[in-house]
Design a protein around this motif. Structure first.
Motif, mmCIF file in Angstrom:
data_model
loop_
_atom_site.group_PDB
_atom_site.id
_atom_site.type_symbol
_atom_site.label_atom_id
_atom_site.label_comp_id
_atom_site.label_asym_id
_atom_site.label_seq_id
_atom_site.Cartn_x
_atom_site.Cartn_y
_atom_site.Cartn_z
ATOM 1 N N VAL A 57 0.836 -1.207 0.000
ATOM 2 C CA VAL A 57 0.000 0.000 0.000
ATOM 3 C C VAL A 57 0.864 1.247 0.000
ATOM 4 O O VAL A 57 0.607 2.214 -0.737
ATOM 5 C CB VAL A 57 -0.947 -0.006 1.215
ATOM 6 N N SER A 94 2.333 1.788 -3.384
ATOM 7 C CA SER A 94 1.310 2.258 -4.315
ATOM 8 C C SER A 94 1.004 3.731 -4.079
ATOM 9 O O SER A 94 0.939 4.535 -5.021
ATOM 10 C CB SER A 94 0.034 1.421 -4.161
ATOM 11 N N VAL A 95 0.811 4.095 -2.803
ATOM 12 C CA VAL A 95 0.558 5.499 -2.471
ATOM 13 C C VAL A 95 1.775 6.351 -2.822
ATOM 14 O O VAL A 95 1.636 7.508 -3.249
ATOM 15 C CB VAL A 95 0.185 5.631 -0.982
ATOM 16 N N MET A 147 -7.852 -2.166 -6.308
ATOM 17 C CA MET A 147 -6.499 -1.643 -6.083
ATOM 18 C C MET A 147 -5.571 -2.080 -7.213
ATOM 19 O O MET A 147 -4.759 -1.277 -7.711
ATOM 20 C CB MET A 147 -5.969 -2.156 -4.747
ATOM 21 N N VAL A 165 -5.920 4.257 -6.277
ATOM 22 C CA VAL A 165 -4.813 3.873 -5.396
ATOM 23 C C VAL A 165 -4.941 4.488 -4.010
ATOM 24 O O VAL A 165 -4.876 3.777 -2.982
ATOM 25 C CB VAL A 165 -3.466 4.269 -6.034
ATOM 26 N N GLN A 166 -5.117 5.799 -3.936
ATOM 27 C CA GLN A 166 -5.085 6.434 -2.618
ATOM 28 C C GLN A 166 -6.273 6.037 -1.736
ATOM 29 O O GLN A 166 -6.073 5.576 -0.598
ATOM 30 C CB GLN A 166 -4.999 7.953 -2.766
ATOM 31 N N GLY A 224 -6.239 2.210 -0.974
ATOM 32 C CA GLY A 224 -5.131 1.916 -0.072
ATOM 33 C C GLY A 224 -5.493 2.253 1.365
ATOM 34 O O GLY A 224 -5.231 1.467 2.294
#
Length: 486
Positions: A28, A31-32, A90, A127-128, A131
């Motif tokens: 996560v 990704s963030v 995601m 994503v954000q 996550g």
């Protein structure tokens, strides 16, 4: 276990062992981190991009279309994550972002680069919030504050690394590496999520709210477009501006009517009647407004009024992103002991104090004098924004946590757009009054003109920061997580 509400039946995500949460959290954060770095890395490379591709007049759209695509897709992804699970949404978000980055890296003109930025924005829109939703799923209320601090630290690191990395790529390699560097990071994050994140979902037939999603996407896009471009590309009272806002309002009214009848609305209207969700969304909205006041004009003030270089100007703003994770990490100790309301009020107090300190900054101030208020306001944001997200996630059951998180993130995006519009209008009006009715490039204005214009933004920020005190009063002192979480 299986939970249900409004006819939706789904089994919450589960992670068998506590030791398995570490790799998921790492995925996560990676990704963030893609989204966080992307928000800062491109700014320093704009000259190199324009030199290579041309299209100087169009380059602001590199940022606008990304923000639009990201903002309007957030609530849609949130609903989809509640219907089909976090993992597939995601992975779709990371995939879109990686593909968009690859295409941006091989773009052959400014038009194609802008189009591929839309694809990146659509990926970032998943994503954000998803996550953050995953974090809410696998960590308890007591643990979420510390994990929120880890996520905030990613943004802090990105604010420092992003501009520097963008400059290095532009000067020594190629601006295209700004996008290509996302590929290995994104693929690593996707691989870990695929292998280590296990969701047990009850598959059932769902009604896909296509009409609601389209109305929200188009209406939200027009609303944000009007806020972002009003007073820049066209006047606020021009036919273009009026037409955009009228059509946006009609589409959003239509969206509300559709949601009232939809069996599985993309944005359930009950969330607007929930005190906790409304208070959390209002807090995120105001934080979004204030963040744009700082990120847009503090570096400009440091460079054009105080006379520092771009790197030093960036460090002044980075003080905010250092204060934020410090407060976010420690906020759990406070909201678990004194409650969400008092914690957010404490954060609002820091934000007001920082904004008042910012009013004392003048053309003879040191860089430290400018950075200190940013640091204090960052602490305030950490004590407001992070508890707000945790409160929103903790007030609903698993099958509505994606919607709650998405709505909170969407509120911050709208706040950012409003901040751009309001602060931009303030600066432009003062500059125009001092330059005979014209608004030239702000970066090339004399400090005697720019100082009072940006100082007016600081005054407006102080006024807005006081609103956070009222928002904090809306939040209940304590929350009880839904029984379906047990």
């Amino acid at each position: 276990m299986t939970v249900s509400r409004d006819g939706v039946e789904i089994t919450r995500a589960s992670v068998g062992l506590r030791s398995e949460r570490g790799p998921i959290l790492l995925a996560v954060m990676l990704s963030v981190g893609l989204v966080a770095i992307d928000s800062t890395i491109l700014a320093t490379a704009v000259p190199a991009v324009v030199d290579d591709l041309g299209g100087f007049a169009q380059f602001p759209w590199l940022f606008s279309v990304y923000l639009l695509a990201q903002a309007v897709s957030v609530p849609i992804y949130g609903k989809l994550a509640d219907l089909v699970g976090r993992k597939p949404i995601m992975l779709v978000g990371v995939g879109l972002f990686v593909v968009g980055s690859l295409l941006c890296g091989v773009a052959w003109g400014m038009g194609s680069l802008i189009a591929f930025r839309v694809l990146q924005g659509l990926g970032a829109g998943a994503v954000q919030p998803i996550g953050m939703t995953i974090v809410g799923d696998i960590y308890s209320l007591e643990e979420r504050a510390k994990v929120q601090g880890y996520i905030a630290s990613v943004w802090a690191a990105a604010s420092l690394v992003g501009p520097t990395l963008g400059g290095v790529f532009s000067d020594y390699l190629s601006w295209r590496w700004i996008f290509l560097v996302n590929l290995p990071i994104g693929m690593a994050a996707a691989w870990v999520l695929w292998r280590r994140f296990d969701e047990k979902i009850v598959r059932s037939r769902h009604h896909v709210d296509v009409a609601g999603a389209l109305l929200l996407a188009v209406g939200g896009t027009l609303l944000l477009l009007g806020l972002l471009e009003g007073g820049v590309r066209w006047g606020w009272g021009s036919p273009q501006s009026v037409g955009i806002f009228v059509v946006a309002a009609l589409l959003l009214v239509g969206f509300v009517q559709v949601e009232r009848r939809s069996p599985e609305p993309v944005l359930p209207l009950w969330i607007f009647r929930d005190r906790v969700l409304n208070a959390a969304a209002a807090a995120s909205f105001v934080v979004g407004v204030l963040m744009l006041g700082l990120s847009s004009y503090v570096p400009l003030y440091a460079q054009s009024v105080l006379g520092h270089g771009a790197v030093m100007a960036g460090l002044a703003l980075a003080a905010m992103t250092i204060g934020w994770p410090i407060a976010a990490t420690t906020s759990g100790r406070f909201y678990l002991s004194i409650g969400f309301k008092l914690t957010m009020l404490m954060g609002a107090g820091f934000a007001v104090a920082g904004a008042m300190l910012l009013l004392t900054v003048g053309p003879d101030a040191s860089l430290l004098h400018l950075a200190l208020p940013c640091f204090v306001m960052g602490i305030g944001f950490g004590f407001v924004a992070s508890p707000a997200v945790v409160a929103a996630q903790s007030s609903v059951a698993w099958q509505h946590r994606g919607v709650a998180t998405g709505a909170n993130m969407f509120a911050r995006s709208v706040g950012s757009a409003v901040g751009i519009a309001v602060f931009g209008a303030i600066v432009n009006s003062i500059v125009a009054s001092r330059t005979g009715g014209t608004v030239p490039d702000l970066e090339h204005l004399p400090s005697g003109v720019l100082d009072p214009a940006i100082h007016a933004v600081f005054v407006a920020s102080a006024v807005v920061s006081v609103v956070l005190l009222g928002v904090g009063l809306l939040m209940p002192r304590r929350l009880v997580e839904p029984a379906t979480e047990q």
